[in-house]
Design an enzyme around this catalytic site. Structure first.
Site, short mmCIF file in Angstrom:
data_model
loop_
_atom_site.label_atom_id
_atom_site.label_comp_id
_atom_site.label_asym_id
_atom_site.label_seq_id
_atom_site.Cartn_x
_atom_site.Cartn_y
_atom_site.Cartn_z
CG HIS A 276 1.98 7.77 4.87
ND1 HIS A 276 2.12 6.46 4.46
CD2 HIS A 276 2.92 7.96 5.82
CE1 HIS A 276 3.12 5.89 5.13
NE2 HIS A 276 3.62 6.79 5.95
CG ASN B 40 -3.59 2.43 2.76
OD1 ASN B 40 -4.32 2.63 1.80
ND2 ASN B 40 -2.89 3.38 3.34
CB THR B 41 -0.02 -2.63 1.21
OG1 THR B 41 0.38 -2.26 2.52
CG2 THR B 41 1.19 -2.78 0.32
N GLY C 267 -1.31 2.69 -5.55
CA GLY C 267 -1.11 2.86 -7.00
C GLY C 267 0.30 3.27 -7.27
CB ALA D 275 4.36 -3.76 7.33
CD GLU E 240 0.18 4.77 6.81
OE1 GLU E 240 -0.10 3.95 5.92
OE2 GLU E 240 -0.44 5.84 6.97
CG ASP F 273 -7.53 -0.63 15.22
OD1 ASP F 273 -7.84 0.54 14.96
OD2 ASP F 273 -8.25 -1.61 14.96
NE ARG G 27 3.26 11.37 -2.39
CZ ARG G 27 2.99 10.08 -2.30
NH1 ARG G 27 2.65 9.55 -1.16
NH2 ARG G 27 3.03 9.31 -3.36
#
Ligand code: ADP
Length: 631
Positions: free
Chosen positions: A570, A178-179, A183, A151, A599, A407, A460
């Site tokens: 997530h 995290n991006t 996978g 992002a 996110e 944060d 999920r």
């Protein structure tokens, strides 16, 4: 083992000024002068290097070969050899975010130094502590972006495209957040490419089920109408190809999130998804023509980068990074944002601290974009907001890096931002060393008695709930040669060789179903029956568990099994944004100068994010934030 030499990085650091180094004042020599080879285990395999020493000093370290992931591990390779030479010890701190690679480098250097005749004590002395805390650093640009994941990078790139200047900061020593570890793949309806694949009858039924749902609002009704019209034409043509459209993507995103997401944002999201895929392509990501279905995607629309683009995650971050750096953007790692600066009701910058303790104060003429990711690694926040899982304390693992501590959400809340959907926290079942690919393909989940217990193409949250209710809260993820050889070319999603993982006993491999069953302690007759039933469902589309998305039969040896568990993956909630990605306050008004994307923002995925939807979200809304802050 096929070895990939990614690294041509030759670090040859010769300090001509003796004063730059700690010298061993001992008379006795600790090394036999010469060049020595060393080897250590990194994240993705062996790291090989050469160390040159004289009688009592480490002079150079040349990394010769490794298979570590570009981008994530660069800082370890750049920093550790230099520090070892400067400090003349291998007892130095690992690079956060690249710890396995750091361990591998330190182990390799140590083995070379031991081969050079050093004793353990000679090369593990405590390093000299440096006090580098400096004066307040002040900087200014049009926009300050906080966070270098997908992002943040997309936002920064679009600020530049709109003619602005940008500083992008990250608290970690490595970029990508995290991006870069992702996978998974990137969902977008791309009908022209998807048309090359066939659509099983079971997926036609899935569309009909979606069209039969009572529309919740005008957006949903519109999406259903569009799909209805398309399907009428599709059937009239007698078509059998894989159907997709932005409307179906939006409808599945909304329904898959139990109508909790904001349809206004989903409308924008679905309309811009393919643009986002093409935008990455323009910046250098190469896409495979093979469209798959990510775990939890519920449809075959997940675009995968080709392997030469690096790991999937690298392909979602590094092309934008290159664009930003090539076009004057300033990228600063180890800068932790701590507080948004508000003047006259407007966000004008951010204050924080570098990892060496130096404070900074960065001002953005146009404002600040938050791209700090989610809070999956913040146990306190997980427990504060969780309403739907029995337990999310520290005993529940996360697939996220330690940086995912929410944060941005905390900083935005402190200045009055509204938060949405915070209670929705996603667990995922396909993650870790027991996994082969983040796509569904012909992978099968069986429990410890060898029976399937869930349709593997489920959402999920449903997959995770099902796994948590199995004995020992685990499952065996089974895959075959169609996936491991034909689709993956022998490599698991994180770039490691699947057969290396078998050698490390992280996976099991059998030439027959019986062989595999015996190795994992399952009755071979039961497992064979499970596989036979599954294969019949692939042909007839009549799966007893309701699976609709199929690939090939489970029939090509060798057969593999890996252990699967549910891990926190997530966080769907976050700061509330509007269609311009501007942050909304608790009174419903946009906060001047503050934008958020990725996110850190809530409102798109609702109660459950579809697999493969996050990458699209971060690029689409990252770009929207970058464009709009410049207006
Ligand atoms: P997204 O997928 O939304 O882009 P990522 O998790 O990939 O999010 O990236 C978020 C990035 O933000 C990470 O690299 C993380 O280290 C960084 N970050 C998180 N909090 C801070 C902070 N306080 N200061 C600077 N960077 C931060």
């Amino acid at each position: 083992m096929r070895k990939i030499i990614i690294l041509l990085l030759l670090i040859s650091i010769l300090f001509s000024i003796i004063g730059c180094q700690r010298t061993n004042t001992d008379e006795k020599e600790i090394f036999t002068p010469g060049t020595y080879e060393g080897e250590g285990n990194g994240h993705n395999g062996k790291i090989k290097l050469e160390v040159t020493v004289d009688g009592n000093q480490i002079k150079t370290i040349d990394v010769k070969e490794h298979n570590e992931t570009a981008g994530i591990t660069d800082s370890a390779f750049n920093r550790l050899p230099a520090e070892i030479i400067e400090q003349q010890t291998v007892a130095i701190d690992m690079v956060t975010g690249a710890t396995s690679t750091s361990k591998g480098i330190l182990e390799a250097v140590k083995s070379a130094l031991l081969a050079a005749g050093a004793s353990e004590a000679d090369i593990t002395k405590a390093p000299t502590k440096k006090d580098v805390t400096g004066q307040l650093i002040e900087k200014n640009a049009d926009v300050i972006v906080i966070g270098t994941g997908g992002a943040g990078m997309s936002a920064a790139a679009d600020v530049i495209k709109a003619g602005g200047t940008v500083i992008i900061i990250d608290k970690m020593p490595t970029v990508g957040g995290n991006t870069i570890l992702a996978g998974s793949a990137m969902n977008a309806a791309s009908p022209e490419v998807q048309k090359l694949q066939e659509m099983p009858a079971s997926q036609v039924i899935a569309i009909e089920e979606l069209l039969a749902l009572e529309p919740k609002d005008e957006y949903m009704a519109k999406w259903q109408e569009e799909i209805k019209a398309d399907m009428k034409e599709y059937k009239a043509k007698g078509a059998t190809y894989l159907y997709d459209s932005p409307a179906l993507h939006k409808l599945q995103t909304y329904v898959g999130g139990d109508y909790v997401g904001n349809p206004k944002l989903i409308e924008i999201y679905g309309n811009k998804a393919l643009d986002a895929v093409n935008y990455l392509k323009e910046l250098g990501t190469e896409w495979s023509p093979n469209i798959l279905a990510a775990v939890g995607a519920t449809w075959t629309r997940s675009h995968q980068p080709v392997k030469s683009s690096g790991s999937n995650g690298s392909a979602f971050v590094l092309p934008q990074l290159k664009f930003v750096e090539d076009n004057g953007g300033e990228v600063l790692v180890e800068h932790k944002a701590e507080e948004l600066i508000v003047e006259n009701g407007r966000v004008v910058g951010v204050k924080g601290t570098k990892s060496d303790g130096t404070p900074f104060d960065f001002r953005g003429n146009k404002g600040v974009i938050l791209a700090t990711g989610g809070f999956a690694a913040n146990v306190e926040m997980r427990q504060e907001y969780n309403k739907h899982w029995a337990n999310l304390d520290e005993t529940v693992r996360t697939s996220n890096p330690s940086s995912a501590t929410g944060d941005g959400i905390i900083m935005a809340k402190a200045i009055g931002a509204n938060l949405v959907d915070m209670e929705w926290i996603q667990l995922v079942t396909g993650s870790g060393k027991g996994t082969f690919t983040a796509s569904i393909l012909n992978n099968i989940y069986v429990n410890i008695i060898g029976e399937r217990f869930i349709n593997e193409d489920a959402r999920r949250d449903h997959l995770s709930q099902a796994v948590l209710s199995q004995p020992r809260s685990m499952f065996w993820l089974l895959t075959d040669g169609h996936t491991t050889i034909d689709t993956l070319g022998g490599y698991a999603v994180d770039g490691t060789l699947i057969d290396d993982r078998v050698d490390n006993t992280q996976l099991f491999k059998g030439d027959t179903i019986e062989d595999l069953a015996t190795q994992i302690g399952i009755d071979p007759v039961t497992l064979q029956k499970t596989i036979d039933q599954y294969n019949e469902a692939v042909v007839k589309g009549n799966d007893i568990l309701g699976r609709k998305v199929f690939d090939k039969q489970f029939s090509k040896p060798p057969y593999y099994a890996g252990i699967g568990v549910a891990v926190i993956h997530h966080t769907m909630g976050g700061v509330k944004i509007d269609e311009n990605a501007q942050v909304i306050d608790t009174s419903g008004n946009p906060i001047p100068g503050l934008y958020a994307a990725g996110e850190v923002a809530g409102g798109i995925h609702g109660s459950n994010r579809l697999g493969g939807n996050a990458i699209t979200d971060i690029v689409v809304f990252g770009r929207i934030a970058g464009e709009n802050i410049m207006k």
